[in-house]
Enzyme design. Sequence first.
Site, PDB file in Angstrom:
ATOM      1  CD  GLU A 193     -37.080 -20.649  41.691  1.00 23.09           C
ATOM      2  OE1 GLU A 193     -37.335 -20.848  40.485  1.00 23.09           O
ATOM      3  OE2 GLU A 193     -37.919 -20.766  42.607  1.00 23.09           O
ATOM      4  CD  GLN A 213     -36.300 -23.053  34.051  1.00 18.82           C
ATOM      5  OE1 GLN A 213     -37.457 -22.699  34.299  1.00 18.82           O
ATOM      6  NE2 GLN A 213     -35.951 -24.320  33.903  1.00 18.82           N
ATOM      7  CG  PHE A 235     -37.840 -17.748  37.666  1.00 21.90           C
ATOM      8  CD1 PHE A 235     -38.823 -16.850  37.262  1.00 21.90           C
ATOM      9  CD2 PHE A 235     -37.716 -18.940  36.975  1.00 21.90           C
ATOM     10  CE1 PHE A 235     -39.661 -17.126  36.191  1.00 21.90           C
ATOM     11  CE2 PHE A 235     -38.550 -19.232  35.909  1.00 21.90           C
ATOM     12  CZ  PHE A 235     -39.529 -18.321  35.505  1.00 21.90           C
ATOM     13  CG  HIS A 264     -40.030 -15.845  31.365  1.00 23.46           C
ATOM     14  ND1 HIS A 264     -41.354 -15.704  31.669  1.00 23.46           N
ATOM     15  CD2 HIS A 264     -39.700 -17.109  31.740  1.00 23.46           C
ATOM     16  CE1 HIS A 264     -41.824 -16.819  32.195  1.00 23.46           C
ATOM     17  NE2 HIS A 264     -40.833 -17.698  32.252  1.00 23.46           N
TER      18      HIS A 264
END
Length: 658
Positions: free
Chosen positions: A397, A419, A423, A464
Amino acid sequence: MRYHIGGLDQQKLLELYKGMLKPRMIEEKMLILLRQGKISKWFSGIGQEAISVGVTQAMNTEEYILPMHRNLGVFTSRNIPLHRLFGQWQGKQSGFTQGRDRSFHFGTQEYKIVGMISHLGPQLGVADGIALADMLRRKKRVTAVFTGEGATSEGDFHEALNIASVWNLPVIFCIENNGYGLSTPTNEQYNCENIADRAKGYGIESRIIDGNNILEVYSKVNELCKAIRKRPRPVLLEFKTFRMRGHEEASGTKYVPEKLMKKWGKKDPIANYEAFLLEKNIITEEEIGQLKNEIIEEINSNLKIAFDEAPVDIIETKELNEVYQRFNYKHIESSDNIKNIRFVDAVSKGLEQSMERYNEMIIMGQDIADYGGVFKITEGFTEKFGKSRVRNTPICESAVVSAAMGLSINGMKAVMEMQFADFATSGFNPIVNYLAKVHYRWGENADVVIRMPCGGGVGAGPFHSQTNEAWFTKTPGLKVVYPAFPYDAKGLLNTAVNDPNPVLYFEHKGLYRSVYGDVPTDYYTIPFGKASMIKTGDSLSVVSYGAGVHWALEILEKHPEIDADVIDLRTLQPLDIEAVYASVKKTGKLIILQEDTLFGGIASDISAMVMEHCFEYLDAPVKRVGSLETPVPFAKGLEQNYLPKERFEAALTALFEY
């Protein structure tokens, strides 16, 4: 030291000598001024001039160079007026950062130089982006980027070389191995014999070059540049040299063995080359004296210009106005041709129509090409736009954010899909230290949108599910967008792409396929900094964004007795605080709902601003509601307890009854 003239003529041999002598003499003068307190700091490149000068003279003037703080020879070889360099080091208006940054922390499009930031690693990824733009345009150009042996231990070094290798980018990675990272010797920094040996692991070429031999540096880099222009590819160059002074002058060199200093002192690139030119009768002592006098005169006359310049003016409005690139928003109305689609489809359509609008817009991210991304936002894009514009990236990233910055520097637009918003931690440094600060520092825009799929409620656990917008609303220079409805998602994404400033565009995963709305099929835009009044009433004001707007509306449906204004902020930076003030002045009560954990979030700032500016209108304390002060849990029951929906209902009714 052995010099091989090869096919170089006398003019070139002298040009290389003059090229090294000038930065050396400037540095010697700067060291005097430093002791006199007339400049604040100095990072010396004495002993390393052959690298900067040799590389720069081997390149074409339209090719970008990304130097470090020991590469004065890059700037002088590109013939930057000395009074501007001196003004930069003294914090004057004529400097490239107008007193906002120091040393070589600046860039200049005029001279195709992009200076460093103190966080060294992103420099390498930016070079990737610049080179990618050249390659996509089929321009036969090389990009050269400098770093020291110390920075090769950073993850950005690995990421940038890996991307350059996978994409076969025309980048020369110039590693100045000068013996020490501040006081840490190379044997405590890495455990391979040569940094150049690492190239094999990336599948790229490498060379080891005597960094104190100007003819070797120039000849080998010149040869490489010609080859790379014909067949684009990355190359790693390790220049063996030595740092003859401290990391910066205050550090000194007491940690360096005296024997080692003497050894490298005998390898001085200027003294040795000068002796060679004298021996070959290419220059005379008289000509050397004359040249030095000319340089002294140039230095002194330009120093006078810089010293005579007044201190930089302190104009608060100017400082605030130059954090962001000026954006002349152009409103494009939507048509009457409407289709009821999901939130996820609105994002996809906005991205697709922006790609059609801008031929030099590049999308980058993990799995976004043939696979279409984990949320299928870019499904079918490769068939329509090709893999050169819809680019799968390695899992790196930080370097991808930096490459997006490089694309912007070279005149392209970049959209990166993070994503998952979580992240962004792996790309945090270039976002907050490069993209956010680049316009304020030297007037360059970061024409970059970073898409941030975020949010809980889907059982995805701690890594997430975050809604981490507060990390970025705190950072001047970034814009933060967070839509709640499909119509807004498409229009705001179009505006984000149009805006030349860096935009963090948050997309709540829980809304992707659960929320539908009427969305115009054609292209349209929505302005930043303008909240949406979803519902009007007189009882109290509800302010939220993202999924919180839907939660608020759902709870209010259960309480018809509560007649509320419901404000969807839509953008958090810029923030439409005036819409909040107007509502509070009408209703007298305010409750702010955010999915983020409560402490340090956007609700806290809105609450504070309302207390400062609308205190006399309030009939009750401002209420804030957010998620539990824990990471986002996985189990359904735990996650429901974490999220603020139920707590919001209790707080809402309590405020109504206050």
